[in-house]
Motif scaffolding. Structure first.
Motif, PDB file in Angstrom:
ATOM      1  N   ASP A  45      77.615  10.425  -8.657  1.00 24.51           N
ATOM      2  CA  ASP A  45      78.259  11.734  -8.805  1.00 24.51           C
ATOM      3  C   ASP A  45      77.255  12.881  -8.857  1.00 24.51           C
ATOM      4  O   ASP A  45      77.633  14.022  -9.052  1.00 24.51           O
ATOM      5  N   SER A  46      75.988  12.584  -8.691  1.00 21.36           N
ATOM      6  CA  SER A  46      74.944  13.592  -8.825  1.00 21.36           C
ATOM      7  C   SER A  46      74.904  14.526  -7.623  1.00 21.36           C
ATOM      8  O   SER A  46      74.963  14.084  -6.474  1.00 21.36           O
ATOM      9  N   ILE A  47      74.785  15.827  -7.901  1.00 21.81           N
ATOM     10  CA  ILE A  47      74.637  16.794  -6.806  1.00 21.81           C
ATOM     11  C   ILE A  47      73.165  17.060  -6.489  1.00 21.81           C
ATOM     12  O   ILE A  47      72.865  17.792  -5.552  1.00 21.81           O
ATOM     13  N   ILE A  48      72.257  16.466  -7.267  1.00 27.42           N
ATOM     14  CA  ILE A  48      70.826  16.695  -7.026  1.00 27.42           C
ATOM     15  C   ILE A  48      70.088  15.417  -6.643  1.00 27.42           C
ATOM     16  O   ILE A  48      68.872  15.404  -6.573  1.00 27.42           O
ATOM     17  N   SER A  49      70.816  14.336  -6.385  1.00 30.15           N
ATOM     18  CA  SER A  49      70.189  13.080  -5.977  1.00 30.15           C
ATOM     19  C   SER A  49      70.842  12.585  -4.693  1.00 30.15           C
ATOM     20  O   SER A  49      72.048  12.645  -4.540  1.00 30.15           O
ATOM     21  N   GLY A  50      70.024  12.094  -3.794  1.00 25.54           N
ATOM     22  CA  GLY A  50      70.540  11.570  -2.540  1.00 25.54           C
ATOM     23  C   GLY A  50      69.642  10.487  -2.002  1.00 25.54           C
ATOM     24  O   GLY A  50      68.526  10.277  -2.491  1.00 25.54           O
ATOM     25  N   GLN A  51      70.136   9.768  -1.021  1.00 20.28           N
ATOM     26  CA  GLN A  51      69.334   8.744  -0.366  1.00 20.28           C
ATOM     27  C   GLN A  51      69.673   8.720   1.109  1.00 20.28           C
ATOM     28  O   GLN A  51      70.731   9.194   1.524  1.00 20.28           O
ATOM     29  N   ALA A  52      68.772   8.176   1.886  1.00 22.71           N
ATOM     30  CA  ALA A  52      68.987   8.108   3.325  1.00 22.71           C
ATOM     31  C   ALA A  52      68.183   6.956   3.898  1.00 22.71           C
ATOM     32  O   ALA A  52      67.193   6.526   3.314  1.00 22.71           O
ATOM     33  N   TYR A  53      68.649   6.465   5.031  1.00 20.64           N
ATOM     34  CA  TYR A  53      67.769   5.605   5.798  1.00 20.64           C
ATOM     35  C   TYR A  53      67.539   6.282   7.137  1.00 20.64           C
ATOM     36  O   TYR A  53      68.421   6.934   7.693  1.00 20.64           O
ATOM     37  N   ILE A  54      66.325   6.161   7.595  1.00 17.13           N
ATOM     38  CA  ILE A  54      65.909   6.797   8.838  1.00 17.13           C
ATOM     39  C   ILE A  54      65.387   5.709   9.761  1.00 17.13           C
ATOM     40  O   ILE A  54      64.504   4.938   9.382  1.00 17.13           O
ATOM     41  N   VAL A  55      65.959   5.624  10.961  1.00 15.14           N
ATOM     42  CA  VAL A  55      65.483   4.676  11.950  1.00 15.14           C
ATOM     43  C   VAL A  55      64.558   5.445  12.875  1.00 15.14           C
ATOM     44  O   VAL A  55      64.947   6.465  13.446  1.00 15.14           O
ATOM     45  N   ILE A  56      63.328   4.972  12.980  1.00 16.23           N
ATOM     46  CA  ILE A  56      62.365   5.594  13.882  1.00 16.23           C
ATOM     47  C   ILE A  56      62.002   4.586  14.966  1.00 16.23           C
ATOM     48  O   ILE A  56      62.118   3.379  14.775  1.00 16.23           O
ATOM     49  N   GLU A  57      61.563   5.084  16.093  1.00 14.80           N
ATOM     50  CA  GLU A  57      61.201   4.201  17.192  1.00 14.80           C
ATOM     51  C   GLU A  57      59.961   4.728  17.901  1.00 14.80           C
ATOM     52  O   GLU A  57      59.673   5.922  17.857  1.00 14.80           O
ATOM     53  N   LYS A  58      59.266   3.793  18.516  1.00 10.61           N
ATOM     54  CA  LYS A  58      58.079   4.162  19.284  1.00 10.61           C
ATOM     55  C   LYS A  58      58.080   3.345  20.562  1.00 10.61           C
ATOM     56  O   LYS A  58      58.293   2.136  20.522  1.00 10.61           O
ATOM     57  N   ASP A  59      57.864   4.013  21.659  1.00 15.11           N
ATOM     58  CA  ASP A  59      57.806   3.347  22.942  1.00 15.11           C
ATOM     59  C   ASP A  59      56.501   2.564  23.014  1.00 15.11           C
ATOM     60  O   ASP A  59      55.423   3.133  22.849  1.00 15.11           O
ATOM     61  N   THR A  60      56.590   1.269  23.234  1.00 15.07           N
ATOM     62  CA  THR A  60      55.391   0.424  23.263  1.00 15.07           C
ATOM     63  C   THR A  60      54.846   0.214  24.668  1.00 15.07           C
ATOM     64  O   THR A  60      53.927  -0.554  24.863  1.00 15.07           O
ATOM     65  N   ASN A  61      55.421   0.894  25.663  1.00 16.92           N
ATOM     66  CA  ASN A  61      54.932   0.753  27.050  1.00 16.92           C
ATOM     67  C   ASN A  61      53.663   1.496  27.267  1.00 16.92           C
ATOM     68  O   ASN A  61      53.354   2.495  26.831  1.00 16.92           O
TER      69      ASN A  61
END
Length: 61
Positions: A45-61
């Motif tokens: 219920d907190s308005i000052i706390s949050g979380q996220a997941y971030i998917v990052i990618e890198k081209d390996t070619n």
């Protein structure tokens, strides 16, 4: 190649902020990684706390 990074934001007493994990995300972005997806939500219920997941990618070619 993909990586998933969890980040969270919690404001402690007196307004100090703990390490949220965004420094790791920024480091990867500086190294050429790109954001593929972000999903975020509040923590409880907190308005000052949050979380996220971030998917990052890198081209390996």
């Amino acid at each position: 190649m993909e990586k998933i990074i969890w980040v969270r934001s919690n404001i402690k007493a007196l307004g100090s902020k703990e390490d949220d994990g965004l420094d790791i995300v920024n480091k990867h972005l500086e190294e050429g990684w790109k954001v593929k997806h972000i999903s975020a939500c509040a923590v409880g219920d907190s308005i000052i706390s949050g979380q996220a997941y971030i998917v990052i990618e890198k081209d390996t070619n």
